[in-house]
Write a protein that holds these residues in place. Structure first.
Motif, mmCIF file in Angstrom:
data_model
loop_
_atom_site.group_PDB
_atom_site.id
_atom_site.type_symbol
_atom_site.label_atom_id
_atom_site.label_comp_id
_atom_site.label_asym_id
_atom_site.label_seq_id
_atom_site.Cartn_x
_atom_site.Cartn_y
_atom_site.Cartn_z
ATOM 1 N N LEU A 146 0.830 -1.201 0.000
ATOM 2 C CA LEU A 146 0.000 0.000 0.000
ATOM 3 C C LEU A 146 0.868 1.255 0.000
ATOM 4 O O LEU A 146 0.606 2.202 -0.753
ATOM 5 N N ALA A 147 1.919 1.264 0.796
ATOM 6 C CA ALA A 147 2.808 2.434 0.857
ATOM 7 C C ALA A 147 3.434 2.722 -0.513
ATOM 8 O O ALA A 147 3.559 3.885 -0.907
ATOM 9 N N ASP A 148 3.804 1.680 -1.255
ATOM 10 C CA ASP A 148 4.394 1.878 -2.582
ATOM 11 C C ASP A 148 3.358 2.401 -3.571
ATOM 12 O O ASP A 148 3.661 3.249 -4.414
ATOM 13 N N ALA A 149 2.126 1.915 -3.470
ATOM 14 C CA ALA A 149 1.059 2.410 -4.343
ATOM 15 C C ALA A 149 0.795 3.893 -4.093
ATOM 16 O O ALA A 149 0.608 4.675 -5.030
ATOM 17 N N LEU A 150 0.810 4.291 -2.832
ATOM 18 C CA LEU A 150 0.585 5.697 -2.488
ATOM 19 C C LEU A 150 1.752 6.562 -2.943
ATOM 20 O O LEU A 150 1.549 7.683 -3.425
ATOM 21 N N GLU A 151 2.950 6.044 -2.826
ATOM 22 C CA GLU A 151 4.144 6.782 -3.269
ATOM 23 C C GLU A 151 4.112 6.989 -4.780
ATOM 24 O O GLU A 151 4.536 8.024 -5.284
ATOM 25 N N ARG A 152 3.603 6.013 -5.502
ATOM 26 C CA ARG A 152 3.493 6.129 -6.951
ATOM 27 C C ARG A 152 2.506 7.245 -7.332
ATOM 28 O O ARG A 152 2.710 7.961 -8.308
ATOM 29 N N LEU A 153 1.453 7.384 -6.537
ATOM 30 C CA LEU A 153 0.458 8.429 -6.801
ATOM 31 C C LEU A 153 0.972 9.830 -6.493
ATOM 32 O O LEU A 153 0.689 10.779 -7.216
ATOM 33 N N LEU A 154 1.705 9.946 -5.384
ATOM 34 C CA LEU A 154 2.183 11.258 -4.933
ATOM 35 C C LEU A 154 3.591 11.110 -4.357
ATOM 36 O O LEU A 154 3.764 10.945 -3.150
ATOM 37 N N PRO A 155 4.598 11.128 -5.242
ATOM 38 C CA PRO A 155 5.969 10.916 -4.784
ATOM 39 C C PRO A 155 6.364 11.886 -3.670
ATOM 40 O O PRO A 155 6.093 13.083 -3.743
ATOM 41 N N GLY A 156 6.979 11.339 -2.625
ATOM 42 C CA GLY A 156 7.478 12.147 -1.520
ATOM 43 C C GLY A 156 6.445 12.517 -0.473
ATOM 44 O O GLY A 156 6.768 13.183 0.505
ATOM 45 N N TRP A 157 5.209 12.072 -0.637
ATOM 46 C CA TRP A 157 4.162 12.482 0.293
ATOM 47 C C TRP A 157 4.444 12.056 1.719
ATOM 48 O O TRP A 157 4.139 12.773 2.676
ATOM 49 N N ALA A 158 5.052 10.893 1.902
ATOM 50 C CA ALA A 158 5.265 10.351 3.249
ATOM 51 C C ALA A 158 6.294 11.149 4.031
ATOM 52 O O ALA A 158 6.247 11.175 5.268
ATOM 53 N N SER A 159 7.196 11.821 3.340
ATOM 54 C CA SER A 159 8.210 12.595 4.053
ATOM 55 C C SER A 159 7.771 14.038 4.298
ATOM 56 O O SER A 159 8.449 14.775 5.000
ATOM 57 N N ALA A 160 6.626 14.429 3.738
ATOM 58 C CA ALA A 160 6.101 15.776 3.976
ATOM 59 C C ALA A 160 5.501 15.840 5.374
ATOM 60 O O ALA A 160 5.027 14.833 5.900
ATOM 61 N N PRO A 161 5.523 17.022 5.990
ATOM 62 C CA PRO A 161 4.915 17.140 7.317
ATOM 63 C C PRO A 161 3.421 16.809 7.259
ATOM 64 O O PRO A 161 2.745 17.153 6.291
#
Length: 145
Positions: free
Chosen positions: A125-140
């Motif tokens: 799931l985390a990889d699918a989300l990263e594909r949709l919005l690269p870098g989102w997980a490292s944003a505040p």
């Protein structure tokens, strides 16, 4: 002696089922939190949601839905709405569904989309989300309010 053995096996099976349910609940809870955080990031960055469609089993037809969000898989069989709800976007569509639109119910999300499927068809799931919005997980994390 066989009654005692049967009782022990029954109890062992019950305990195993409880452990499995607890592990699955923990995974669903983690996935729900991940989706909620993704949706906040997607909306904050202006990632445009789209109307999600349901596919018939075996590729038989497509139906509109009232859902807006993002497809999580390339084959468009899973999605997350702007409310953070997870949907499996395949259903046994009837002719009425294809004409009037399909009503789908949200489901608890998995941490791995397509787990147990054909080789190469699953994705974290985390990889699918990263594909949709690269870098989102490292944003505040921008929580509302």
């Amino acid at each position: 002696m066989s009654d005692d053995w049967a009782a022990q096996r029954t109890e062992a099976a019950r305990v195993q089922a409880e452990r499995l349910a607890a592990r699955q609940d923990a995974e669903h809870t983690e996935a729900e939190a991940l989706l909620a955080r993704f949706v906040r990031a997607a909306l904050a960055t202006g990632l445009e949601p789209e109307r999600l469609e349901a596919k018939g089993y075996g590729g038989r037809g497509v139906a509109r839905t009232t859902l807006r969000g993002w497809y999580l898989r390339h084959d468009r069989t899973a999605g997350v709405t702007t409310d953070g709800d997870f949907y499996v976007l395949t259903a046994p569509l009837t002719l009425v569904d294809r004409v009037r639109g399909a009503r789908l119910a949200p489901q608890r999300p998995p941490l791995v989309l397509g787990a147990g499927g054909k080789d190469g068809s699953s994705i974290d799931l985390a990889d699918a989300l990263e594909r949709l919005l690269p870098g989102w997980a490292s944003a505040p994390d921008r929580r509302p309010g």
